[in-house]
Write an enzyme that holds these catalytic residues in place. Structure first.
Site, mmCIF file in Angstrom:
data_model
loop_
_atom_site.group_PDB
_atom_site.id
_atom_site.type_symbol
_atom_site.label_atom_id
_atom_site.label_comp_id
_atom_site.label_asym_id
_atom_site.label_seq_id
_atom_site.Cartn_x
_atom_site.Cartn_y
_atom_site.Cartn_z
ATOM 1 C CB SER A 130 44.735 -60.943 47.164
ATOM 2 O OG SER A 130 45.647 -59.919 46.898
ATOM 3 C CG ASP A 179 51.231 -63.884 43.224
ATOM 4 O OD1 ASP A 179 51.492 -62.705 42.920
ATOM 5 O OD2 ASP A 179 50.343 -64.193 44.047
ATOM 6 C CG HIS A 186 47.624 -62.186 42.691
ATOM 7 N ND1 HIS A 186 48.335 -62.368 43.840
ATOM 8 C CD2 HIS A 186 46.530 -61.460 43.052
ATOM 9 C CE1 HIS A 186 47.726 -61.783 44.856
ATOM 10 N NE2 HIS A 186 46.614 -61.225 44.399
#
Length: 707
Positions: free
Chosen positions: A554, A639, A671
């Site tokens: 991320s 995602d 994600h």
């Protein structure tokens, strides 16, 4: 509400098992496994074998604890959750359910004589009840849609439950002659969120409960196109009944489309079932207002509140509201840290809460009378839940970098925490964990930064080890004593790596100034902090300074992409999972625009916005000409927070530049990586890549052996 912090809570979430209709012990149920550990070293398969404890609930008589344990089968590629009960001292542990249907949201009712829970046993997720010993299991709800969570009123005559309503028209609704058309017609923002298309949103319903079934079901937000609880992570903690069972507080951000995408302004509403009146209790409070909870005597409502609209990582403040006078009192105004979960003390004179504090998640107590704050727990741990039993004891879940969640009984006088669940003792006793060390490393602006160092098992300071810089996501989630089933630092250490995990600028737990520095400065001081940490560790004689790697997901993935263009040949390998490669692309691809506006500074087309222009000038994709180091890119095609196109773009650019690169793409992951076999694959590819570039001697030996 820090979204990446919540993602660690979801890291252990796996696919639910298929529905099952047996009301007895099932065959083929996924349960606890007997594991033999070779040489004391953790493997991905061993990591998947831990029982995952969650949702401990103390019985009304304060004598027992109800909790769930999730077990994973890599072979079957699924998981299952069963219910257990034990005494508050850990004795007399019993398994209550042994089915393949994953019981959730379990609570005590009828004075502790019965237990209510969610189960998909009938074909959809409904509310069930059984005796406290697990017998006489029966379904009490038969709602037309899945029930996602529920909350009994204190008198147990009513139940609030969560179920979805339709949010948008499908193609078949617009053109009935095209019932199989799959196209989505979209005319506003927030059409996707994290891991799903927003076709439905949750609403709270209230029903009458007569002990056998639900009747008189009422949508308390009927006709309102707003969600409650708030996606993507909200649950039953978003609701609270008054002690007299006459009213209920709920959390909602009453906005849709573009307004929703730009704002974090949620409020707490008080609903009266008898009159169907609704009152906003937090008018004028402009940030996130969440998690209402009434005091035992019903005089106060406590909740957490952020001050600024659009800032999802603002300080999470603890407030109480006097329901008679309307007076609001900010309990933690002299405490420079954010409140996470909290619970009233049994006497209602104080509130226990968990906060990120100096690289750990600990329990504190604040008194209503003078707002004095006392730290209850200490040590290299993270506490993940809290349930006050009385004025002497508190039940909590705790984990660390070296141990998954277990349940503890905390003596409030001595502050001693005593483990009582021992779910994973058999596995942990066979493992040799690496030493975890706390270091305070100097930064370029003359501050001190807490950095966790995790050493390989059986570490020998006379040897040299390849070393990894762990880059945190969030970007504002703390590098605490977290336990992850993917980014597990002990797993990295078990593979022969020293792990350097800095609490760089922009993380909770070190005050607001430290936290807020990162906003609008993605390529700034926090990146210098990363380099300070790895440079300091590279001075150690046992660190192979010529075999350093950088890894992250991320925002951590963004950090890896950024470092790839600025590391001045420090690193020999990179791994970026779900990272942002092109910030301009991210601004118009993501969904929660409040996040992009606050953290990036605004849109890239605003040429008069100096903060935004600085952000986009530091986008990793603009430094691809400086890339010179092998990189592994990992991404999930589901995602919707950071689209897979970001990972594909980074991989393509690396290959076009002639840089050794590999991509692990998951067509059915978000994600996170939720499916067990994908989780094991992730670990294998992760270490295969690192070993290839950071352990050249071992790789060369393997090549020779296969000739």
């Amino acid at each position: 509400m820090n979204t990446y912090l919540n993602s660690f809570m979801m890291a252990g979430a796996l696919l639910l098992t298929a529905c099952h209709t047996q009301d007895k012990t099932d065959t083929g149920v996924i349960g606890k496994r007997n594991i033999t550990v070779e040489n004391g070293i953790m493997t991905p398969e061993i990591l998947m074998s831990f029982g995952r404890i969650s949702e401990p609930v103390v019985s009304p008589d304060k004598q027992k604890i109800l909790y769930g344990v999730t077990y994973v089968s890599v072979e079957e590629n699924k998981s299952n959750r069963d219910l257990f009960v034990m005494n508050t001292d850990g004795s007399d542990k019993k398994q209550l359910t042994n089915t393949s249907t994953s019981e959730q949201n379990a609570v005590w009712i009828d004075g502790g004589k019965k237990i209510a829970f969610l189960s998909p046993e009938s074909g959809s997720s409904q509310i069930w009840v059984m005796n406290a010993d697990g017998s006489n299991r029966k379904q009490i709800s038969n709602y037309e849609k899945d029930i996602q969570g529920f909350l009994f009123s204190p008198d147990e005559k009513k139940i609030l439950f969560i179920a979805n309503i339709k949010a948008t028209d499908k193609a078949g609704d617009i053109y009935p002659d095209l019932p199989k058309a799959t196209g989505r017609v979209i005319d506003d923002l927030m059409y996707k969120h994290w891991d799903e298309w927003v076709d439905e949103i949750p609403h709270p319903y209230i029903a009458v409960f007569d002990g056998n079934a639900l009747t008189g079901i009422t949508d308390i937000m009927e006709g309102e196109p707003y969600e409650s609880p708030m996606k993507p992570f909200g649950g039953v903690e978003s609701f609270s009944w008054t002690p007299d069972s006459k009213k209920i507080a709920y959390t909602s951000r009453k906005k849709t489309g573009k307004d929703y995408a730009l704002s974090t302004n949620s409020d707490i509403y008080l609903y009266t079932p008898e009159t169907k009146d609704t009152v906003n209790l937090t008018v004028g409070m402009m940030g996130y207002d969440t998690n209402p909870s009434f005091s035992p005597d019903g005089k106060y409502m406590a909740w957490t509140s952020m001050e600024r609209d659009g800032y999802e990582s603002d300080k999470n403040r603890l407030f109480i509201l006097n329901l008679e006078t309307g007076e609001k009192n900010y309990l933690t105004d002299n405490f420079d840290y954010s409140v996470d979960m909290f619970s009233w003390s049994p006497d209602g004179n104080s509130i226990y809460f968990i906060t990120a504090y100096q690289g750990e998640e600990h329990i504190f107590n604040v008194k209503l009378s003078d707002k004095s704050i006392e730290q209850i727990t200490t040590g290299y741990y993270d506490y993940a839940s809290l349930s006050p039993v009385d004025d002497k004891n508190l039940i909590a879940m705790r984990h660390s970098l070296s141990q998954p969640d277990e349940i503890y009984n905390i003596n409030l006088q001595s502050k001693e925490a005593k483990e009582i669940s021992f779910e994973n003792k058999e596995i942990l006793d066979q493992l040799t964990m690496g030493k975890v060390e706390e270091r305070w490393i100097p930064t370029t602006d003359n501050k001190k930064m807490l950095t966790w160092i995790v050493y390989p098992p059986n570490f020998d300071p006379n040897k040299k080890y390849p070393t990894l810089l762990y880059c945190q996501g969030g970007p504002q989630s703390p590098v605490s004593q977290f336990w992850s089933y993917r980014w597990n630092l002990q797993m990295m250490a078990a593979n022969g790596y020293i792990v350097v995990a800095p609490n760089r600028r922009g993380l909770y737990g070190f005050g607001q100034e430290w936290l807020e520095q990162i906003s609008g400065d993605y390529g700034g001081q926090n990146m210098k902090d990363y380099l300070s940490a790895i440079d300091e560790m590279a001075k150690e004689s046992y660190v192979e300074k010529d075999n350093l790697g950088a890894i992250g997901a991320s925002y951590g993935g963004f950090s890896v992409y950024w470092l790839a263009g600025h590391h001045d040949k420090r690193f020999k390998a990179f791994i970026a999972h779900a990272g942002i490669f092109n910030l301009e692309q991210q601004y118009v691809e993501t969904e929660e625009m409040w996040f992009a506006n606050w953290d990036l500074g605004g849109p890239y087309w605003d040429k008069n916005n100096a903060v935004a222009q600085r952000t986009y000038a530091n986008s990793p994709h603009k430094f691809i000409d400086k890339w010179d180091t092998p990189i592994l890119v990992i991404h999930g095609e589901h995602d919707f927070r950071i689209l897979a196109s970001q990972g594909m773009s980074a991989f393509n650019a690396a290959k076009l530049r002639g840089i050794p690169a590999e991509m692990l793409i998951f067509p059915d992951e978000t994600h996170w990586v939720a499916q067990p076999q994908n989780a094991v694959l992730w670990q294998r590819i992760f270490f295969r890549w690192l070993d290839r570039w950071l352990k050249p001697q071992a790789t060369d030996n393997k090549t020779e052996e296969t000739k």
